[in-house]
Motif scaffolding. Structure first.
Motif, PDB file in Angstrom:
ATOM      1  N   UNK B 201       0.795  -1.223   0.000  1.00 37.18           N
ATOM      2  CA  UNK B 201       0.000   0.000   0.000  1.00 37.18           C
ATOM      3  C   UNK B 201       0.826   1.271   0.000  1.00 37.18           C
ATOM      4  N   UNK B 202       2.130   1.137  -0.175  1.00 33.07           N
ATOM      5  CA  UNK B 202       2.946   2.338  -0.326  1.00 33.07           C
ATOM      6  C   UNK B 202       3.573   2.877   0.941  1.00 33.07           C
ATOM      7  N   UNK B 203       3.737   2.045   1.963  1.00 39.48           N
ATOM      8  CA  UNK B 203       4.411   2.498   3.185  1.00 39.48           C
ATOM      9  C   UNK B 203       5.803   3.018   2.839  1.00 39.48           C
ATOM     10  N   UNK B 204       6.176   4.161   3.440  1.00 39.83           N
ATOM     11  CA  UNK B 204       7.511   4.706   3.193  1.00 39.83           C
ATOM     12  C   UNK B 204       8.517   4.258   4.254  1.00 39.83           C
ATOM     13  N   UNK B 205       8.024   3.922   5.453  1.00 42.32           N
ATOM     14  CA  UNK B 205       8.889   3.440   6.534  1.00 42.32           C
ATOM     15  C   UNK B 205       8.041   2.609   7.488  1.00 42.32           C
ATOM     16  N   UNK B 206       8.697   1.684   8.186  1.00 41.56           N
ATOM     17  CA  UNK B 206       7.937   0.803   9.087  1.00 41.56           C
ATOM     18  C   UNK B 206       8.888   0.244  10.144  1.00 41.56           C
ATOM     19  N   UNK B 207       8.329   0.007  11.342  1.00 42.16           N
ATOM     20  CA  UNK B 207       9.079  -0.645  12.427  1.00 42.16           C
ATOM     21  C   UNK B 207       8.051  -1.343  13.306  1.00 42.16           C
ATOM     22  N   UNK B 208       8.460  -2.433  13.948  1.00 38.32           N
ATOM     23  CA  UNK B 208       7.530  -3.077  14.873  1.00 38.32           C
ATOM     24  C   UNK B 208       7.760  -2.551  16.289  1.00 38.32           C
ATOM     25  N   UNK B 209       6.682  -2.501  17.057  1.00 40.13           N
ATOM     26  CA  UNK B 209       6.775  -1.992  18.428  1.00 40.13           C
ATOM     27  C   UNK B 209       7.206  -3.136  19.339  1.00 40.13           C
ATOM     28  N   UNK B 210       8.514  -3.366  19.408  1.00 39.23           N
ATOM     29  CA  UNK B 210       9.026  -4.446  20.243  1.00 39.23           C
ATOM     30  C   UNK B 210       9.518  -3.910  21.580  1.00 39.23           C
ATOM     31  N   UNK B 211      10.046  -2.708  21.598  1.00 37.71           N
ATOM     32  CA  UNK B 211      10.614  -2.158  22.834  1.00 37.71           C
ATOM     33  C   UNK B 211       9.759  -1.041  23.431  1.00 37.71           C
ATOM     34  N   UNK B 212       8.687  -0.645  22.764  1.00 38.35           N
ATOM     35  CA  UNK B 212       7.840   0.459  23.239  1.00 38.35           C
ATOM     36  C   UNK B 212       7.679   1.504  22.142  1.00 38.35           C
ATOM     37  N   UNK B 213       6.488   2.068  22.027  1.00 39.78           N
ATOM     38  CA  UNK B 213       6.231   3.016  20.939  1.00 39.78           C
ATOM     39  C   UNK B 213       7.208   4.183  20.962  1.00 39.78           C
ATOM     40  N   UNK B 214       7.466   4.741  22.149  1.00 36.35           N
ATOM     41  CA  UNK B 214       8.306   5.941  22.223  1.00 36.35           C
ATOM     42  C   UNK B 214       9.689   5.670  21.643  1.00 36.35           C
ATOM     43  N   UNK B 215      10.302   4.550  22.040  1.00 34.56           N
ATOM     44  CA  UNK B 215      11.675   4.298  21.585  1.00 34.56           C
ATOM     45  C   UNK B 215      11.694   3.776  20.140  1.00 34.56           C
ATOM     46  N   UNK B 216      10.715   2.971  19.773  1.00 31.92           N
ATOM     47  CA  UNK B 216      10.725   2.437  18.406  1.00 31.92           C
ATOM     48  C   UNK B 216      10.386   3.521  17.382  1.00 31.92           C
ATOM     49  N   UNK B 217       9.477   4.407  17.755  1.00 32.02           N
ATOM     50  CA  UNK B 217       9.158   5.535  16.874  1.00 32.02           C
ATOM     51  C   UNK B 217      10.373   6.464  16.767  1.00 32.02           C
ATOM     52  N   UNK B 218      11.074   6.639  17.881  1.00 30.17           N
ATOM     53  CA  UNK B 218      12.318   7.428  17.861  1.00 30.17           C
ATOM     54  C   UNK B 218      13.319   6.821  16.875  1.00 30.17           C
ATOM     55  N   UNK B 219      13.415   5.510  16.864  1.00 30.05           N
ATOM     56  CA  UNK B 219      14.347   4.844  15.940  1.00 30.05           C
ATOM     57  C   UNK B 219      13.970   5.109  14.482  1.00 30.05           C
ATOM     58  N   UNK B 220      12.673   5.020  14.188  1.00 34.43           N
ATOM     59  CA  UNK B 220      12.206   5.292  12.827  1.00 34.43           C
ATOM     60  C   UNK B 220      12.501   6.749  12.454  1.00 34.43           C
ATOM     61  N   UNK B 221      12.213   7.660  13.378  1.00 32.32           N
ATOM     62  CA  UNK B 221      12.425   9.085  13.106  1.00 32.32           C
ATOM     63  C   UNK B 221      13.901   9.386  12.885  1.00 32.32           C
ATOM     64  N   UNK B 222      14.743   8.790  13.739  1.00 28.35           N
ATOM     65  CA  UNK B 222      16.191   8.995  13.636  1.00 28.35           C
ATOM     66  C   UNK B 222      16.715   8.464  12.296  1.00 28.35           C
TER      67      UNK B 222
END
Lengths: 305, 305
Positions: B201-222
């Motif tokens: 469906x055209x996702x530009x980036x993706x990560x699974x929430x394995x360690x917690x949304x705050x830290x995993x989203x930080x990883x994607x953003x970084x």
């Protein structure tokens, strides 16, 4: 994951275009050929390695060598490695990763992914992918040997066990021959080129000597439904015959072949040491003989209570 | 190896013709497509699972789910698993293997090889191969998001952390809603179908929430070089927002997409729950906001001293 990335990613250079190595959720790599060969092996401090005798770098090397050796024992070539590190606080990760990277580079098998976690003792698990893309020959299993096949070894045995024994005596003041035994224990070599030559040369069955010739040859015989009758066990100078039979971790390959000379020719064409004929497969599936007597049942066995 | 063979091999039926699974030096399997996706994850008793609260079967399930989730977070489909078991004497291997096999069967990812060894604590490492052979779309990395992309979640968060909390209070006398939280902790689900739909469906980036949304989203953003501005964190009934932000092990996917409605349409076509829009990527790479305030820096961090 972040620290593995820092420590390991830089050792393998950038991935080829279109590939993703350490640093994302998973790695993406090319897959040559239509078949994939997969192995996994673990090394645990205190079980597979005594860190009073060898370094954590040696432990890391060994885990990679063992997994690559399993790929080689199918006649395949390794492609990529995935590494799990479970380590207690204070572990010298730099040194552990150096041993892992040295072995991975030795067999052109870059570490493309990993996991790092805390644990009470050092455990290194290495999964390796491999390919059979160098020719039409199928993978060489343990189960293809027939009565009458010759049994060959890619090299003499016992070096690793003798090296461990020398390390137990302090490991200092050794002569060059003894040093080479110690080195064989610390940095065992997976016989990838030999495995590929055996596969191309018509090997009917193959196994690596990871737990000791007696037990590994027994596994091949059991899987193939044949007996074995050995006239010889080649022993490395400085090792005993018992170390050669039961020591393990030599990672030489035991190869069965219907046409031994053809297989040996293939080794010569590849510039490899000529395999040593040690005996033959027989039609009595219970036979496990060395020089006309029952082989001693020695070798590494996992103690799981 | 022999005991793994006995315990695990029978659970997956015979391999397809031409393939070799557990029982030889290495496995030989087919490799669909030209790309291979590779992940590895470990679960250690006392670190990733408290065996006073969950069973060894749950520990085995979790190790498989975590590795499969990493494959799913690239938009790939799992193919095969390799399992390393390090276990103390007396471990209930039958139960451990049952949990591993249940999860492997759940995601159609048979265990084709393994290693079994002694250790002082239970450690399960699972390596998984995967494929992108269902379409031309490349793997979805963490690094492809752009400012303006919508951020979506495949489901509400906090169930696993809330389940662990309930188990800590004894875990008995729970109502059905609480039972479902406990189950989310014991048997987390990898979002493989969701990851494939996001990739298609055209996702530009993706990560699974394995360690917690705050830290995993930080990883994607970084990785993407973007900021994040969230207007919402969907929380499972019975969980707290802090559990949703920092709990981890929910394995929902965070997805970035330039065309959110198109991505949601793909989920609907696949019969999947519509993703929940939680915010957007911004052009300030330092921004980590939730409802106009800095997100708390919570989440699982590995304690390696």
């Amino acid at each position: 994951v972040e620290r593995i990335r820092l420590a390991l990613a830089d050792r393998f250079g950038p991935p080829p275009p279109g590939e993703i190595w350490i640093g994302d959720d998973a790695a993406v790599v090319g897959c040559p050929g239509t078949k994939l060969v997969l192995s996994v092996d673990a090394a645990v401090a205190g079980v597979h390695a005594d860190l009073g005798r060898v370094s954590v770098a040696d432990l890391g090397w060994k885990a990679v060598a063992a997994a690559v050796s399993d790929i080689g024992a199918m006649g395949a070539r390794p492609l990529h490695a995935l590494v799990t590190l479970c380590v207690p606080p204070g572990t010298d990760l730099e040194l552990l990763n150096a041993g892992i990277a040295d072995a991975a580079l030795e067999w052109a098998c870059p570490v493309v992914g990993g996991d790092l976690t805390a644990a009470g003792q050092i455990m290194v698990s290495v999964a390796v992918t491999g390919t059979l893309d160098d020719g039409p020959w199928p993978a060489v299993t343990r189960s293809g040997a027939s009565p009458g096949d010759q049994l060959m070894l890619t090299g003499p045995l016992g070096a690793s066990a003798a090296g461990l024994r020398l390390l137990g005596h302090g490991g200092s003041g050794l002569d060059p021959a003894e040093d080479s035994l110690v080195r064989a224990h610390r940095r065992p070599r997976a016989r990838v080129a030999e495995g590929r030559a055996a596969r191309a040369g018509g090997a009917t069955a193959m196994i690596d000597v990871s737990d000791g010739l007696a037990i590994d040859l027994h596994r091949l015989a059991l899987a193939s439904g044949v007996g074995v009758d050995l006239h010889d066990v080649p022993v490395v100078p400085g090792a005993t015959e018992l170390e050669a039979l039961g020591g393990g971790e030599d990672y030489e390959l035991v190869v069965a072949a219907t046409d031994g000379p053809r297989l040996c020719q293939r080794f010569e064409q590849a510039g490899l040491r000529r395999p040593i004929v040690i005996g033959a497969c027989t039609d009595d599936p219970d036979q496990r003989d060395l020089r006309g007597r029952r082989m001693p049942a020695v070798g590494w066995r996992h103690n799981l209570g």
